[in-house]
Scaffold this active site. Structure first.
Site, PDB file in Angstrom:
ATOM      1  N   ALA A   1       0.835  -1.196   0.000  1.00  0.00           N
ATOM      2  CA  ALA A   1       0.000   0.000   0.000  1.00  0.00           C
ATOM      3  C   ALA A   1       0.868   1.243   0.000  1.00  0.00           C
ATOM      4  CB  ALA A   1      -0.902   0.006   1.227  1.00  0.00           C
ATOM      5  N   ASP A   2       0.426   2.277  -0.684  1.00  0.00           N
ATOM      6  CA  ASP A   2       1.058   3.573  -0.507  1.00  0.00           C
ATOM      7  C   ASP A   2       0.686   4.073   0.893  1.00  0.00           C
ATOM      8  OD1 ASP A   2       2.522   5.833  -0.978  1.00  0.00           O
ATOM      9  OD2 ASP A   2       1.588   6.269  -2.905  1.00  0.00           O
TER      10      ASP A   2
END
Length: 797
Positions: free
Chosen positions: A326-327
């Protein structure tokens, strides 16, 4: 076999370790990993899918050192990863400007030295291995966009500048050094490279990319991943290398209105043609270990919730078997910003089902699953197979990256290898090859010192070293002022005076990290302009270092930390400075230091020569001096098209036949086209010759040209191959880059450059979104830019 603890591994560091009775060897096979997953509790599984960054306060003591007691209380089951261990706090603290080696650079007091970082990573790993039930080591990740973002690490030219080299072999070397400096501190994973195709220069993150062209970005992305990970046939990560992450999938580089994380309103064919190819190439050719989903949405579906993107395309079509990370905080934003779920736990569940495996930077959404299971708001039985799948992928990544076998680092080695002489020389070479000469009237450059007695160096970027985003404090930096002073001192038999004035200030910001950007005071700048014009009096030449800095083009990571612009002109009073100096009648050479393409249209005519440097890294000053004085001939080429005004956006060169018809009162062509760049010498390219003038749809051929240096100095040329499908079942671009090669030639010498034309180069997505090669004629264009080439015709049957 199932690993219960890993107390070994410190022998080389001379650390005494007590071996528990249940110790066994670390896992080494797929069967070992699956057995390990089977032994894990839900809490242990969620811990392996989560990370620590803001929560570092929960594991550090008051002095910023690791606290085993606090760790045990806060994270008794360990954690899958720890973010950016070289920072002493969870968030990067406000920065200040300090003088280092007489150059003004960014310094963050929160950053650890190499040896201090190793002490921390070893301490954390020792606790993970010795004090958790299963003894699974953690994965440390760092940033390495254009060099390791850490104190004393080497700062290479920014990614957009590396793209200007058109030299994948050099790019691979740059990222190999970056990998070494990361790994030697105990980290095994880097959040880089950025392989977004960038089509909007208003976007502040354009500097982080390899430009506007899918093929160029693909070649640079593959080179970067190979530099980070090595090229072992079995995909293992050798000593001194790290696991790489492709960012950001996808459509991130053409956000609505040029604003970071804005929706990507793009049809599937455009995604497949423009934005997918760099990711696919880096997965298939270089075996990228992980992919980061992007913040933005595509057709109403955020990337972190896009199963078609992450499962169907990435894993199904391309065969990706690594980890999707995930960012930062992006899973949370499914609930808080995108508003497609009603709770953080639902966001975590949706992201997992959609193909996201690892939550960065802190375990919030994934940890929330346990409470949701207990409350009965989420179906545990339905989600457990997805959780187990993600845990297995994370453990595979750790096995591939050598985290089980080699989790520790050596402090002395870290200090010795970080920012060493080899790295510094490579940073200089990269800067030499990155700069692009875009104007040189009357052969103003290279400078002939025998004709000069006094040079005025003026401008906001003259006496500082602008490193760009995702930078820290290198061991040394060289400003343009430093570089020119040293070069003039070293020039034999010459006595040239160098005078300096600031000219204007850009902003009142101290660094990339400051939130609000405040333009410098206009009245004060007007006074500085008068002072600069006075300083220039009596000079034979003015060198004007203008453009931008880390606060004028950057990642807009929140509404309080913006970096995108609605203009691409020179910021502040720089145009007035140019006009005032031009009015003196003294020859004017521009050195542009900027993270984005700037529309120099209002001032371009005032310059006799312009060197566009982008952001050249820690050796900026030495490189610029070498280029201006002719020690090195510039050979970089533009990786993006430069609009004349913001109204021309989008200005990318591979437009469709019906685009760029014309405006009523201005030109439609770019100020500087894609692939363009001048040299101090002259090159002649022959008419392209095909090895075969006709091929089958599944066949391939080559095209060759002879390149000759007809000038007086050694220089570089970049031979570029473009193709156009002349008749096709769906509309196709007027040209597309499909090959390039940079060559260095001495005066009077020549070489033959041969470039392949493969079915992949001829293929496109038809009406049914099938990748096909259609029979017919293709225009084959070979030259030294997207607007300078000769053509021949290839027939495909």
């Amino acid at each position: 076999m199932v690993q219960l603890r890993l107390p070994m591994l410190l022998l080389t560091l001379g650390v005494s370790v007590t071996t528990p009775a249940q110790d066994s060897s670390p896992p080494s096979t797929e069967a070992d990993l699956r057995a390990l997953v089977d032994t894990m509790s839900l809490e242990e599984k969620l811990a392996q899918l989560s990370c620590i960054w803001n929560d570092k306060a929960k594991i550090f003591d008051a002095t910023g050192n690791f606290s085993a007691k606090k760790m045990a209380a806060a994270f008794p089951h360990g954690v899958g990863c720890v973010a950016r261990p070289q920072d002493t706090v969870g968030k990067d603290t406000p920065a200040e400007r300090k003088d280092v080696n007489d150059a003004t650079v960014l310094r963050r007091e929160s950053a650890r030295t190499p040896g201090e970082t190793v002490q921390l990573t070893n301490a954390i790993q020792r606790w993970m291995i010795e004090e958790t039930r299963l003894g699974i080591p953690t994965l440390f990740h760092e940033e390495g966009l254009h060099g390791f973002q850490a104190r004393y690490a080497t700062s290479f030219p920014q990614a957009i500048a590396l793209a200007s080299t058109f030299d994948p072999a050099l790019v691979e070397q740059v990222y190999a050094i970056t990998a070494r400096e990361i790994r030697v501190r105990g980290a095994h994973h880097v959040l880089s490279p950025v392989v977004d195709v960038a089509l909007d220069p208003r976007w502040g993150r354009i500097e982080e990319t390899f430009g506007e062209d899918p093929y160029l970005v693909s070649r640079m992305g593959v080179a970067a991943v190979r530099g980070f990970q090595g090229t072992a046939a079995d995909g293992s990560i050798p000593e001194g290398r790290v696991l790489a992450t492709l960012k950001h999938m996808t459509g991130h580089g053409q956000p609505e209105a040029g604003m970071n994380i804005g929706p990507a309103n793009l049809p599937e064919r455009f995604l497949r043609t423009v934005f997918f190819p760099p990711f696919e190439a880096a997965v298939r050719e270089a075996g990228a270990a992980s992919v980061m989903a992007s913040y933005n949405e595509i057709d109403g579906v955020p990337s972190h919730a896009n199963g078609w993107l992450l499962n169907t395309v990435l894993r199904g079509e391309w065969g990706f078997d690594g980890v999707v990370v995930a960012d930062y905080f992006a899973i949370n934003e499914l609930e808080r910003r995108h508003r497609i779920v009603g709770s953080i736990a639902e966001a975590g569940a949706l992201a997992l089902r959609s193909g996201v495996d690892f939550e960065l930077p802190d375990g919030v959404a994934f940890y929330a699953l346990q409470q949701a299971f207990e409350a009965g708001t989420l179906d545990k039985d339905a989600l457990m197979p997805v959780i187990d799948r993600a845990v297995l992928r994370v453990l595979r990544m750790k096995l591939r990256g050598g985290v089980f076998a080699d989790p520790f680092a050596d402090a002395d080695e870290a200090d010795a290898l970080t920012g060493n002489a080899e790295a510094r020389q490579l940073a200089l070479t990269a800067a030499h090859r990155a700069a692009v000469l875009v104007k040189n009237e009357n052969r103003t450059l290279p400078l002939d010192l025998s004709t000069l007695k006094r040079i005025a160096l003026i401008g906001p970027n003259a006496d500082i070293t602008v490193l760009g985003g995702y930078s820290d404090e290198p061991r040394q930096t060289v400003s343009i002022l430093d570089g020119l002073q040293q070069a003039l001192e070293d020039a034999p038999g010459e006595d040239v005076e160098l005078v300096h004035a600031k000219g204007v200030a850009l902003t009142n910001n101290r660094s990339w990290w400051d939130d609000d950007v405040e333009l410098a005071d206009r009245d004060r700048n007007l006074t500085l302009i008068e002072e600069a014009a006075a300083t220039a009096q009596g000079a034979d030449l003015v060198i004007l270092a203008i453009g931008g800095d880390e606060s004028t083009s950057r990642e807009a990571w929140s509404e309080t930390h913006l970096g995108d612009r609605d203009e691409i002109t020179l910021i502040g009073e720089q145009q007035a400075l140019v006009e005032a100096l031009a009015a003196t009648g003294i020859p004017l050479v521009g050195v542009i230091i900027s993270g984005r393409p700037l529309a120099l249209t209002p001032v371009e005519e005032h310059f006799d020569a312009i060197l566009y440097g982008w952001l050249l890294g820690q050796e900026t000053g030495t490189a610029v001096a070498d280029l201006l004085l002719g020690k090195v001939s510039p050979g970089g080429k533009m990786p993006v098209s430069f609009p004349r005004t913001v109204g021309q956006i989008p200005a990318f060169y591979f437009h469709k036949p019906t685009a760029r018809r014309g405006y009523a009162f201005t030109e439609t062509g770019p100020l500087y086209p894609f692939g363009f760049g001048l040299s101090y010498t002259r090159f002649e390219l022959s008419t392209p010759v095909l090895a075969d003038e006709e091929i089958a749809r599944d066949g391939e051929t080559t095209v060759s040209v002879t390149v000759r240096n007809t000038g007086e100095v050694t220089g570089d040329e970049v031979v570029q191959l473009y193709l156009r499908d002349l008749v096709s079942s769906v509309t196709r671009p007027v040209k597309e880059l499909k090959g390039f090669q940079r060559v260095t030639l001495a005066p009077g010498t020549e070489t033959t450059v041969t470039l392949p034309i493969t079915p992949e180069a001829l293929a496109f997505f038809n009406k049914d979104l099938q990748r096909v090669v259609e029979p017919g004629e293709f225009e084959v264009m070979v030259g030294n830019s997207s607007i300078s080439h000769q053509s021949t015709t290839l027939r495909v049957r």
